[in-house]
Design an enzyme around this catalytic site. Structure first.
Site, short mmCIF file in Angstrom:
data_model
loop_
_atom_site.label_atom_id
_atom_site.label_comp_id
_atom_site.label_asym_id
_atom_site.label_seq_id
_atom_site.Cartn_x
_atom_site.Cartn_y
_atom_site.Cartn_z
N HIS A 78 18.06 18.74 20.57
CA HIS A 78 18.94 19.04 21.70
C HIS A 78 20.27 19.64 21.25
O HIS A 78 20.71 20.66 21.77
CB HIS A 78 19.19 17.80 22.56
N LYS A 96 17.92 15.16 28.95
CA LYS A 96 18.52 13.92 28.46
C LYS A 96 17.58 13.26 27.45
O LYS A 96 16.39 13.56 27.46
CB LYS A 96 18.85 12.98 29.63
#
Length: 339
Positions: A78, A96
């Site tokens: 990420h 997330k």
């Protein structure tokens, strides 16, 4: 105005069910590139949308120069992918948990600022109709002050959801960093912060791998939280709810109780001490089996089109991540961790 040229990096389940179809349905968007280490996956979507397929995100960013990207990779990637995209001048929507550490999260926020692009985190629970309605009811004041809460997110685990089943990156610690807490717990730390308009002050976490054989990521967590205002409650995340998942939140208040997503038909039930009961049907919650539009992609696109910073910003994502990281620290040290 010309359409936003969007690239999707990572073509797994979250892209398949949410990002790609929601971008495709948005009139402001043109899907221009897809990237996945499994070339066939990227090629499949590229063929469908007349876009380019890549196995390397850096090449994609350099050659396509997209206006915006969705980062739907394993958790460990990420931060590097988001930072590279921001440096390439693309707005970033990252799944997330936004990062593996607070340092990574800060570097992502910094990269977006330095390059004049938006960074948004895909915390879709805030945008679900019943959670928005719950916040409205809380703000109206009839329930009075929230005293205690419990918020929980559990399902049978990613093997039934991930495109790779039991071979998914979700079970490999070097790629996933964390298990049920990164997958589900961080959704709930974000929801409770937003719902109560309050920050978490103290965390005690009990986290373990109870039933998923052959993995060293967590499959269960139970945490006790104290908010800055003094409200106390529990946050639970589980990959072993094999019969009957749970995405419910209950708030016990001065004047009554609010139950969110605890009933099959009435998404919100408010029971006041004076005996009155209100039931609200506000649309079903999205589940792995039954997808509904997340609202995240439309909110991201609207931010860019209207030049309005996203409400679910990198800073917000980092605050929700820090709660989860504190729970792991608490598990490791046996101490209550103060944020």
């Amino acid at each position: 105005m010309s359409k936003l040229r969007v690239a999707v990096i990572g073509c797994g389940a979250i892209s398949k069910h949410r990002h790609i179809p929601e971008y495709a349905a948005n009139p402001h968007v043109e899907l221009v590139a897809f990237c996945d280490p499994v070339q066939e996956r990227a090629k499949h979507y590229a063929g469908q949308y007349g876009a380019k397929a890549y196995t390397d995100y850096e090449t994609l960013l350099r050659e396509v120069k997209p206006d915006a990207v969705s980062v739907c990779t394993p958790n460990a990637l990420h931060a590097p992918v988001s930072i590279a995209a921001a440096k390439a001048g693309a707005h970033v929507l990252v799944e997330k948990p936004m990062a593996a550490t607070e340092e990574e999260a800060l570097a992502m926020i910094e990269a977006a600022k330095e390059n004049g692009v938006y960074l948004m985190v895909g915390h879709n629970q805030r945008l679900m109709p019943h959670h928005m309605k719950a916040k409205q009811i809380l703000n109206a004041g009839a329930l009075g002050k929230v005293l205690t809460f419990r918020t929980s997110f559990g399902h049978p685990g990613p093997e039934s959801w991930s495109v790779d089943g039991r071979d998914s990156w979700f079970f490999r610690k070097d790629e996933a960093i964390m298990g049920a807490m990164g997958d589900l717990g961080v959704h709930k730390s974000d929801l409770i912060r937003w719902l109560l308009d309050d920050e978490v002050a103290d965390v005690a976490g009990f986290i373990g791998t109870l039933d998923k054989a052959g993995t060293d990521v967590d499959d269960n967590a139970a945490c006790v939280l104290r908010m800055k205002s003094g409200i106390i409650g529990t946050l639970v995340a589980s990959w072993t709810y094999y019969q009957g998942g749970d995405n419910g939140t209950v708030l016990w208040c001065e004047n009554g109780i609010m139950k969110i997503d605890t009933h099959p038909d009435d998404q919100i039930i408010v029971e006041l001490r004076n005996g009155s009961i209100e039931r609200h049907k506000v649309g079903a919650i999205a589940t792995n089996e039954k997808q509904t539009a997340s609202g995240v992609i439309d909110a991201f696109v609207e931010s860019i089109v209207t030049k309005t910073p996203p409400s679910i910003s990198g800073e917000e994502g980092m605050r929700s991540l820090k709660v989860i990281l504190a729970a792991f620290e608490s598990q490791a040290t046996g101490q209550v961790v103060r944020l």
